[in-house]
Enzyme design. Structure first.
Site: not given
Ligand code: AMP
Length: 211
Positions: A13, A88, A127, A154, A165
């Site tokens: 994404k 999400r 990654r 990360r 996740r």
């Molecule tokens: P990402 O970079 O999108 O993979 O997000 C990293 C982490 O941020 C996720 O594993 C969640 O802990 C939190 N997070 C990001 N976006 C959301 C969302 N829309 N709802 C809840 N938690 C989020």
């Protein structure tokens, strides 16, 4: 053009969002990036979010919905936006629809990037990201191919957290695919292909849909 990008963590994404932003000159709203910046700055939001993020759990809906509502008030989103990593959960999707309707705006497409979970585990654990420009690369990049910056992993790309996740994705986020299919916004894309091929398909589909 207002786009929602759906897909499991590691589906690509972020990579596709960066290309779409450059192509269509729209605002990039990544809730993950906003939360990571808050964690880094140790703000109250960051302190609250960190414990969830470290475990690979979702940050509570109320927190994330508030963030996105605020971000959508900003002027740069008026020319269009891409939501990357939001919604999400169904609660977030419903809140988004209601906020956009208040703002008199619509989603034009929900793009779901589909990748096999086995491929995702491999991708995420290898990654690496650029400290300076945010470039998304892999273990094979000793330094950033774009700006020679230092690459880092990360915290939540460790194998155990990645598995959690993915489980959270299956349970809470995958049902959104049906939600957007129901409102005729869904575009499903095979994400297990070279980045530029995926982007070409997304662009062709968007241009076709939006005329
Ligand atoms: P990402 O970079 O999108 O993979 O997000 C990293 C982490 O941020 C996720 O594993 C969640 O802990 C939190 N997070 C990001 N976006 C959301 C969302 N829309 N709802 C809840 N938690 C989020």
């Amino acid at each position: 053009m207002n786009i929602v990008l759906l897909g499991a963590p590691g589906a690509g994404k972020g990579t596709q969002a960066a290309k779409l932003v450059a192509e269509y000159d729209i605002a990039h709203i990544s809730t993950g990036d906003i939360l990571r910046a808050a964690v880094k700055a140790s703000t109250p939001l960051g302190l609250e979010a960190k414990s969830y993020m470290d475990k690979g759990e979702l940050v509570p809906d109320s927190v994330v919905i508030g963030l996105v509502k605020e971000r959508l008030q900003e002027k740069d989103t008026e020319k269009g936006f891409i939501l990357d990593g939001f919604p999400r959960t169904t609660t977030q999707a419903v809140a988004l629809a209601s906020e956009l309707s208040e703002l008199g705006r619509d989603i034009d497409a929900a793009i779901a990037v589909q990748v096999d979970p086995e491929v995702i585990v491999k991708r995420l654990t290898s990654r690496r990201l650029c400290q300076s420009c945010g470039y998304i690369g892999s273990q094979a990049d000793a330094s950033c191919p774009q700006c020679s910056g230092e690459m880092y992993q990360r915290d939540d790309d460790q194998p155990q957290t990645v598995r959690n996740r993915l489980a959270v994705y299956e349970q809470s986020t995958a049902p959104l695919i049906d939600y957007y299919r129901g409102s005729d916004l869904l575009v499903e894309i095979d994400g297990d292909r070279p980045v530029d091929n995926i982007f070409a398909t997304i662009k062709a589909t968007l241009n076709q849909r939006l005329g």
